[in-house]
Design a protein around this motif. Structure first.
Motif, PDB file in Angstrom:
ATOM      1  N   LEU A   4       0.857  -1.183   0.000  1.00 39.83           N
ATOM      2  CA  LEU A   4       0.000   0.000   0.000  1.00 39.83           C
ATOM      3  C   LEU A   4       0.896   1.237   0.000  1.00 39.83           C
ATOM      4  O   LEU A   4       1.684   1.441   0.916  1.00 39.83           O
ATOM      5  CB  LEU A   4      -0.910   0.024   1.229  1.00 39.83           C
ATOM      6  N   GLU A  28      -1.378  -0.951  -4.285  1.00 37.35           N
ATOM      7  CA  GLU A  28      -2.572  -0.127  -4.137  1.00 37.35           C
ATOM      8  C   GLU A  28      -2.158   1.243  -3.602  1.00 37.35           C
ATOM      9  O   GLU A  28      -1.068   1.388  -3.033  1.00 37.35           O
ATOM     10  CB  GLU A  28      -3.576  -0.798  -3.204  1.00 37.35           C
ATOM     11  N   LYS A  39      -8.402   1.735   4.027  1.00 33.83           N
ATOM     12  CA  LYS A  39      -7.782   0.564   3.405  1.00 33.83           C
ATOM     13  C   LYS A  39      -7.131  -0.364   4.428  1.00 33.83           C
ATOM     14  O   LYS A  39      -7.271  -1.589   4.351  1.00 33.83           O
ATOM     15  CB  LYS A  39      -6.761   1.004   2.349  1.00 33.83           C
ATOM     16  N   GLY A 180      -5.260  -7.851  -5.284  1.00 31.54           N
ATOM     17  CA  GLY A 180      -5.473  -6.462  -4.899  1.00 31.54           C
ATOM     18  C   GLY A 180      -6.866  -5.952  -5.215  1.00 31.54           C
ATOM     19  O   GLY A 180      -7.852  -6.682  -5.114  1.00 31.54           O
ATOM     20  N   ASP A 181      -6.958  -4.683  -5.609  1.00 29.09           N
ATOM     21  CA  ASP A 181      -8.243  -4.020  -5.837  1.00 29.09           C
ATOM     22  C   ASP A 181      -9.066  -4.666  -6.940  1.00 29.09           C
ATOM     23  O   ASP A 181     -10.270  -4.434  -7.050  1.00 29.09           O
ATOM     24  CB  ASP A 181      -8.030  -2.545  -6.205  1.00 29.09           C
TER      25      ASP A 181
END
Length: 227
Positions: A4, A28, A39, A180-181
């Motif tokens: 992140l 991310e 997050k 991930g996202d």
């Protein structure tokens, strides 16, 4: 590895994301403290790259919240604020390292890997669990000395399971770690089961034991006490 990046400089964001993605990392971004807090409370990360000067406050305030998490992500402070006081305070609050701006992306990568080796791999590039051996730097895994033919996702999954041994891992947590996202809008995580199945099969074919157990309705648990 899932990273992140907490940073508001768009040019730096693009450069870091492009470079780390080419190294096989899931990246991310949060451009302010508010998004960063959301997050880290919703997802798990291996490493957090933390800028101190953010639009809505000082990044150091986030370190106090990270201490309360069950998962303990590595934290590398990346900041133009290069005073000794900031550095010492950040390390005292739980950061693992401090890299002042500007920096070369190659050094950033080296720092991330060094922290990961120290905190997750016991200071070595080789991760060992029973008869399974993982050479993290070379992306190689073997059972009883026999090399496994793993895809990159299967390799990342194996490292994730070993470094989180004896913990119950939800399917969504595994999916988020590997993709991930991208997984946010998926209706199910059936592909996680397929990767688990493939990894199990390859370990078994090499003569390894099955250390994975299914936790009904939640996910999986990896450990030597499994069947």
């Amino acid at each position: 590895m899932k990273v992140l990046l907490i940073e508001d400089n768009k040019e730096m964001i693009l450069n870091i994301i492009k470079y780390l993605s080419q190294e096989g990392m899931i990246c991310e971004v949060a451009e302010n403290l508010f998004d960063a807090q959301d997050k880290i409370l919703s997802f798990e990360y291996d490493c957090i790259l933390l800028d101190l000067t953010l639009p809505d406050g000082n990044g150091l305030s986030l370190l106090k919240e990270l201490k309360r998490l069950e998962s303990k992500p590595d934290v590398l402070i990346i900041s133009a604020k290069n005073s000794l006081e900031d550095k010492l305070l950040g390390l005292d609050l739980g950061a693992d390292d401090y890299l002042p701006k500007p920096f070369h992306l190659a050094e950033l990568l080296a720092r991330i890997k060094a922290i990961y080796r120290r905190t997750k791999l016991g200071g070595t590039e080789v991760l060992v669990f029973e008869e399974i051996q993982v050479q993290y730097q070379n992306l190689l895994a073997s059972v009883h000395g026999k090399q496994l033919d793993l895809t990159k996702k299967e390799f990342d999954l194996l490292v994730f399971l070993i470094t989180n041994k004896n913990r119950v891992l939800g399917k969504s947590a595994i999916a988020q770690h590997l993709w991930g996202d991208y997984t946010d809008n998926l209706s199910n995580f059936d592909f996680v089961y397929q990767h688990i199945k493939n990894l199990r099969k390859k370990i078994a074919e090499a003569g390894g034991r099955d250390y994975l157990s299914t936790v009904y309705g939640i996910g999986y648990k990896f450990g030597a006490n499994q069947s």
